[in-house]
Write an enzyme that holds these catalytic residues in place. Sequence first.
Site, mmCIF file in Angstrom:
data_model
loop_
_atom_site.group_PDB
_atom_site.id
_atom_site.type_symbol
_atom_site.label_atom_id
_atom_site.label_comp_id
_atom_site.label_asym_id
_atom_site.label_seq_id
_atom_site.Cartn_x
_atom_site.Cartn_y
_atom_site.Cartn_z
ATOM 1 N N ARG A 5 -9.040 0.052 3.916
ATOM 2 C CA ARG A 5 -8.007 1.022 3.413
ATOM 3 C C ARG A 5 -6.829 0.158 2.870
ATOM 4 N NH1 ARG A 5 -7.161 5.962 6.997
ATOM 5 N NH2 ARG A 5 -5.472 6.145 5.476
ATOM 6 N N ARG A 41 -4.144 10.184 3.889
ATOM 7 C CA ARG A 41 -2.988 10.563 4.187
ATOM 8 C C ARG A 41 -2.071 10.860 3.102
ATOM 9 N NH1 ARG A 41 -2.059 13.898 7.932
ATOM 10 N NH2 ARG A 41 0.270 14.580 8.046
ATOM 11 N N LYS A 94 0.735 -1.257 0.083
ATOM 12 C CA LYS A 94 0.050 -0.011 0.067
ATOM 13 C C LYS A 94 0.782 1.268 0.010
ATOM 14 C CE LYS A 94 -1.752 1.911 4.186
ATOM 15 N NZ LYS A 94 -1.680 3.348 4.212
ATOM 16 N N ASN A 95 1.808 1.290 1.018
ATOM 17 C CA ASN A 95 2.581 2.494 1.182
ATOM 18 C C ASN A 95 3.616 2.946 -0.025
ATOM 19 O OD1 ASN A 95 0.979 3.110 3.292
ATOM 20 N ND2 ASN A 95 2.511 2.655 4.869
ATOM 21 N N ARG A 121 0.147 14.869 13.057
ATOM 22 C CA ARG A 121 0.761 14.487 11.975
ATOM 23 C C ARG A 121 1.044 15.842 11.237
ATOM 24 N NH1 ARG A 121 -1.847 9.045 9.487
ATOM 25 N NH2 ARG A 121 0.147 8.876 8.502
ATOM 26 N N ASP A 166 3.603 0.238 12.353
ATOM 27 C CA ASP A 166 2.457 -0.199 11.901
ATOM 28 C C ASP A 166 2.140 -1.818 12.388
ATOM 29 O OD1 ASP A 166 2.143 2.263 10.689
ATOM 30 O OD2 ASP A 166 2.670 1.603 8.497
ATOM 31 N N CYS A 182 -5.497 7.885 9.134
ATOM 32 C CA CYS A 182 -5.642 7.385 10.548
ATOM 33 C C CYS A 182 -5.330 8.275 11.605
ATOM 34 C CB CYS A 182 -4.752 5.932 10.711
ATOM 35 S SG CYS A 182 -5.361 4.733 9.629
HETATM 36 C C1 EPZ Z 1 3.978 6.830 6.983
HETATM 37 O O1 EPZ Z 1 3.364 8.098 7.461
HETATM 38 C C2 EPZ Z 1 2.972 5.851 6.712
HETATM 39 N N1 EPZ Z 1 1.920 6.089 5.865
HETATM 40 C C3 EPZ Z 1 2.323 5.365 8.033
HETATM 41 O O2 EPZ Z 1 1.671 4.140 7.600
HETATM 42 C C4 EPZ Z 1 3.583 4.920 9.139
HETATM 43 O O3 EPZ Z 1 3.189 4.555 10.108
HETATM 44 C C5 EPZ Z 1 4.486 6.131 9.122
HETATM 45 O O4 EPZ Z 1 5.118 6.398 7.848
HETATM 46 C C6 EPZ Z 1 5.837 5.724 9.847
HETATM 47 O O5 EPZ Z 1 6.335 4.648 9.095
HETATM 48 C C7 EPZ Z 1 2.073 6.222 4.340
HETATM 49 O O6 EPZ Z 1 3.211 5.690 3.971
HETATM 50 C C8 EPZ Z 1 0.982 6.620 3.607
HETATM 51 P P1 EPZ Z 1 6.283 10.042 8.869
HETATM 52 P P2 EPZ Z 1 3.985 9.389 7.596
HETATM 53 O O7 EPZ Z 1 5.999 11.377 8.243
HETATM 54 O O8 EPZ Z 1 4.504 9.518 6.168
HETATM 55 C C9 EPZ Z 1 6.548 13.624 12.276
HETATM 56 C C10 EPZ Z 1 -0.193 2.762 7.903
HETATM 57 O O9 EPZ Z 1 -0.807 2.058 8.743
HETATM 58 N N2 EPZ Z 1 6.362 14.308 11.370
HETATM 59 O O10 EPZ Z 1 7.334 9.194 8.779
HETATM 60 O O11 EPZ Z 1 2.676 10.561 7.687
HETATM 61 C C11 EPZ Z 1 5.315 12.600 12.641
HETATM 62 O O12 EPZ Z 1 4.380 13.309 13.359
HETATM 63 C C12 EPZ Z 1 0.167 4.128 7.845
HETATM 64 O O13 EPZ Z 1 -0.064 2.290 6.869
HETATM 65 C C13 EPZ Z 1 6.829 15.606 11.582
HETATM 66 O O14 EPZ Z 1 6.913 15.819 12.816
HETATM 67 O O15 EPZ Z 1 4.811 9.158 8.789
HETATM 68 C C14 EPZ Z 1 5.611 11.264 13.318
HETATM 69 O O16 EPZ Z 1 5.885 11.442 14.752
HETATM 70 C C15 EPZ Z 1 -0.198 4.769 9.437
HETATM 71 N N3 EPZ Z 1 6.789 16.398 10.677
HETATM 72 C C16 EPZ Z 1 7.151 11.081 12.585
HETATM 73 O O17 EPZ Z 1 7.536 12.166 12.173
HETATM 74 C C17 EPZ Z 1 6.629 16.249 9.420
HETATM 75 O O18 EPZ Z 1 6.682 17.145 8.528
HETATM 76 C C18 EPZ Z 1 6.956 10.071 11.433
HETATM 77 O O19 EPZ Z 1 5.899 10.439 10.469
HETATM 78 C C19 EPZ Z 1 6.532 14.991 9.018
HETATM 79 C C20 EPZ Z 1 6.411 13.819 10.038
#
Ligand code: EPZ
Length: 420
Positions: free
Chosen positions: A399, A93, A22-23, A122, A307, A117
């Site tokens: 999803r 997202r 998916k991702n 986020r 995840d 989610c």
């Molecule tokens: C991706 O989300 C995945 N989604 C998520 O999978 C997954 O949990 C996550 O990566 C971590 O592996 C997709 O790929 C569509 P991040 P993403 O940016 O990209 C902080 C699932 O179940 N952050 O790596 O949104 C954020 O708050 C989903 O398939 C900032 O502070 O995650 C978090 O604490 C749920 N500022 C951390 O970084 C930013 O600008 C990691 O988030 C961006 C992120």
Amino acid sequence: MEKIVIEGKTKLKGEVTISGAKNAAVAILPATILINGICTIDNIPEISDIKAYCEILERIGVKINRISKNTLQIDTRNISSIEPPLEITSKFRASYYLTGALLGRCGHAIVGMPGGCKLGARPMDQHIKAFEALGATVDVEQGKIEVKAKKLQGNSIYLDIVSVGATINAMIAAVLANGTTTIENAAKEPHIVDLANFLNKMGANIIGAGTDRIRIQGVKELKKEGTYSVVPDQIEAGTFMLSAVATRGDITIKNCITKHLESITAKLIEMGAKVEDLGGDAIRVSMNKRPNKASVKTLPYPGFPTDLQPLIGVVMSLAEGTSVINESIWDSRFQYTEELIKMGAKITAQGKVAFFEGVEKLVGAPVHATDLRAGAALIVAGISAEGTTQIYNLEYIDRGYEDIEEKFRKLGAKITRVKE
Ligand code: EPZ
């Protein structure tokens, strides 16, 4: 309203084939916007996030021809809008990748702030930092992000936080920029490597994906046609590995990349499971006793994936002794524990730490999926539990998991979806 009904206490046994990730797919689909041509993408999972993505792309002028269940032919020659429909982008997202893709192709994008989610805050500050480093102006107003640039200019981007989304958005935006972009402290997840492989196959020049430094040498244009097959889903494979352990079953998981599963494999062996790499693309996981207690800290790849945290939470609920999870990525990813408690689990969650005092068995109950992976965890809990479990809020599960009931049914689960 639909619900899943499970008659429990089944040891899952047999073979399951993993779908495309998916991702990775939700990053590759918007990245096709950079192509200005026609490409065919295979191994795309049939899930609702992909359906929503296709609908958005069609609304901005992309032609999509579904060649088969998992193969799409995508024609991005006639992009007609840089403002995708807000009512769909706000649903999930990964719609935020449209920002990098439209900025890269058209120099302008207006995209609604994404949904997805609810796992805690986020923010998108690192995405914005990356776009600005490439020379774009960024305005966030009334729930929309507007990015603009005459011509993006390669630059060095240091991410303050290891972010999957910001790494992908920066990489997509930089492909057609002038000069060289370097992303430091980049995320290393398999879907980032898969996106880079896709873009490189289409003519981009990206090296280092899978390490914490990605270098993108901008190119004038990408090839006008090509084909690509999405990588197998690491999280779906992990879901079935953990379900074998939770139900004390024996599952052979096919079409997976075992290298992507190392952190999960190591933890399951520590908890007493037998995990055999069958060579090629298969792994076998079996368990014939109560799991040992364990401690897990979720981390960016190659650490234990957040995840799969709710899934290992189910295994820990059934383990001997008290286990602990430290969730280091999301502020609010223990909502599912309240549902597991309804099934007899003994869990104390406080902030980003949860303690699981293992019980001998879970008992079926009506429960609600609180997010995608929480939904999968409740299915696994229901299959392992005594009695009947009813799971609501299936839209979360749909999803991200293709044919999930059918896959569990083939492994012996008594699982049905019914309309209420
Ligand atoms: C991706 O989300 C995945 N989604 C998520 O999978 C997954 O949990 C996550 O990566 C971590 O592996 C997709 O790929 C569509 P991040 P993403 O940016 O990209 C902080 C699932 O179940 N952050 O790596 O949104 C954020 O708050 C989903 O398939 C900032 O502070 O995650 C978090 O604490 C749920 N500022 C951390 O970084 C930013 O600008 C990691 O988030 C961006 C992120």
